[in-house]
Design an enzyme around this catalytic site. Structure first.
Site, short mmCIF file in Angstrom:
data_model
loop_
_atom_site.label_atom_id
_atom_site.label_comp_id
_atom_site.label_asym_id
_atom_site.label_seq_id
_atom_site.Cartn_x
_atom_site.Cartn_y
_atom_site.Cartn_z
N HIS A 176 -28.29 34.59 84.29
CA HIS A 176 -29.27 33.53 83.97
C HIS A 176 -28.86 32.82 82.67
CE1 HIS A 176 -31.85 36.60 86.14
NE2 HIS A 176 -32.08 35.53 86.87
N LEU A 222 -34.41 38.39 82.90
CA LEU A 222 -33.20 37.60 82.71
C LEU A 222 -32.03 38.45 82.21
CD1 LEU A 222 -34.83 34.46 81.04
CD2 LEU A 222 -34.42 34.90 83.47
N SER A 272 -27.33 41.23 88.40
CA SER A 272 -28.50 40.97 89.23
C SER A 272 -29.68 41.71 88.63
CB SER A 272 -28.25 41.46 90.66
OG SER A 272 -29.47 41.54 91.37
N SER A 273 -30.86 41.10 88.70
CA SER A 273 -32.06 41.80 88.23
C SER A 273 -32.27 43.08 89.04
CB SER A 273 -33.29 40.89 88.37
OG SER A 273 -33.06 39.65 87.73
N ARG A 274 -31.79 43.09 90.29
CA ARG A 274 -31.98 44.26 91.17
C ARG A 274 -31.04 45.41 90.80
NH1 ARG A 274 -33.32 40.13 95.30
NH2 ARG A 274 -35.47 40.54 95.88
#
Ligand code: AMP
Length: 282
Positions: free
Chosen positions: A38, A34, A185-187
């Site tokens: 988020h 997160l 972004s988590s990426r």
């Protein structure tokens, strides 16, 4: 007090008690790892509901062959701490075996899934609709929160809720960005320092598009201007830059109604997305 469940029956037990007590329930579906994006959804959910549920589940059915399912970043203890600090009541954190027994049913909203990310990731939205339907049935929320960052996903979920008569209000939340403009972004964690710098071309292309878009303009003019920004970055490779109808996700020739301007770009091996909505005054 934050509770964590890993099974469907245990989750249903918690929710059933809340509903009996007359509490409203909000759900924030996530794949974990997160970040501030988020967090903004969880905060909004906290404001609008008596009870807040966050699901943390890296959903295998939305990853295609050769995509990053195994590599997808995970850190449940960190996620738990963030959820707790934001006043989350329940984290649903199932294993894949709890969610899927093969063979299993799928849900798919094909009409909005054949453009943009659906072209490069043909099974992605079928997996998203399937897992979100399951989460909706398990959690039975009054409201569910999704980010505008994944604009096509949000449009598809809205359509799914309408077509399949889910009695759930879908709340769209704005894109949260890093200070320099990169959409969170988590990426982003995959990016090397050099790639992290190169990734700025996405938000810069969005800014360029927002600068020149106007009622009636040819979509190609907007696409060309944005493409020029990205093409100037040697580490970037365009997947798509598109102007589509904001509701049905189909390409438009001219900006005559509300549109979504969306792009996906590979920075090295990492695929990143960004977008903006443009509303044409009636
Ligand atoms: P994910 O964990 O990537 O599946 O994302 C879970 C939810 O968070 C989705 O509804 C996303 O659209 C949303 N989200 C992810 N990144 C952002 C962001 N930068 N701003 C707003 N919402 C986001």
């Amino acid at each position: 007090m934050l509770q964590v469940t890993t099974t469907i029956p245990a989750t249903r037990d918690v929710i059933r008690k809340w509903k009996k007590d007359g509490y409203s329930v909000g759900l924030v579906p996530t794949m974990g790892y997160l970040h501030e994006g988020h967090a903004s959804l969880i905060q909004k959910c906290r404001e609008e509901n008596d009870r807040v549920v966050v699901s943390v589940f890296v959903n295998p059915t939305q990853f295609g062959p050769g995509e990053d399912l195994e590599a997808y970043p995970r850190d449940f203890e960190r996620d738990r701490a963030l959820c707790e600090s934001l006043g989350t009541d329940l984290i649903f954190h199932p294993e894949p075996e709890e969610m899927y027994q093969d063979p299993h049913a799928y849900v798919s909203i094909d009409t909005l899934s054949d453009t943009l990310c659906g072209k490069t990731r043909p099974i992605h939205f079928k997996g998203v609709c399937t897992v979100v339907s399951k989460l909706f049935h398990i959690v039975t929320p009054d409201r569910a929160y999704f980010g505008q960052k994944d604009a096509q996903q949000l449009a598809i979920i809205r359509k799914m809720v309408q077509d399949l008569n889910f009695d759930i209000t879908i709340v769209g939340c704005p894109i949260i960005r890093e200070a320099d403009g990169l959409a969170r972004s988590s990426r982003n964690t995959y990016l090397s320092p050099e790639e992290r710098q190169a990734a700025l071309c996405l938000s810069q292309a969005v800014a360029r598009g927002q600068q020149i878009i106007a009622p009636g303009i040819a979509s190609q003019t907007v696409i060309d201007a944005m493409t020029a920004v990205i093409s100037a970055e040697p580490l970037a490779r365009i997947d798509y830059v598109s102007v589509v109808d904001a509701l049905d996700m189909q390409p438009v020739d001219h900006v005559e109604k509300n549109v979504l301007v969306a792009l996906a770009v590979y920075i090295g091996r990492t695929r990143l997305i960004d977008n903006f909505l443009y509303e044409v005054a009636p």
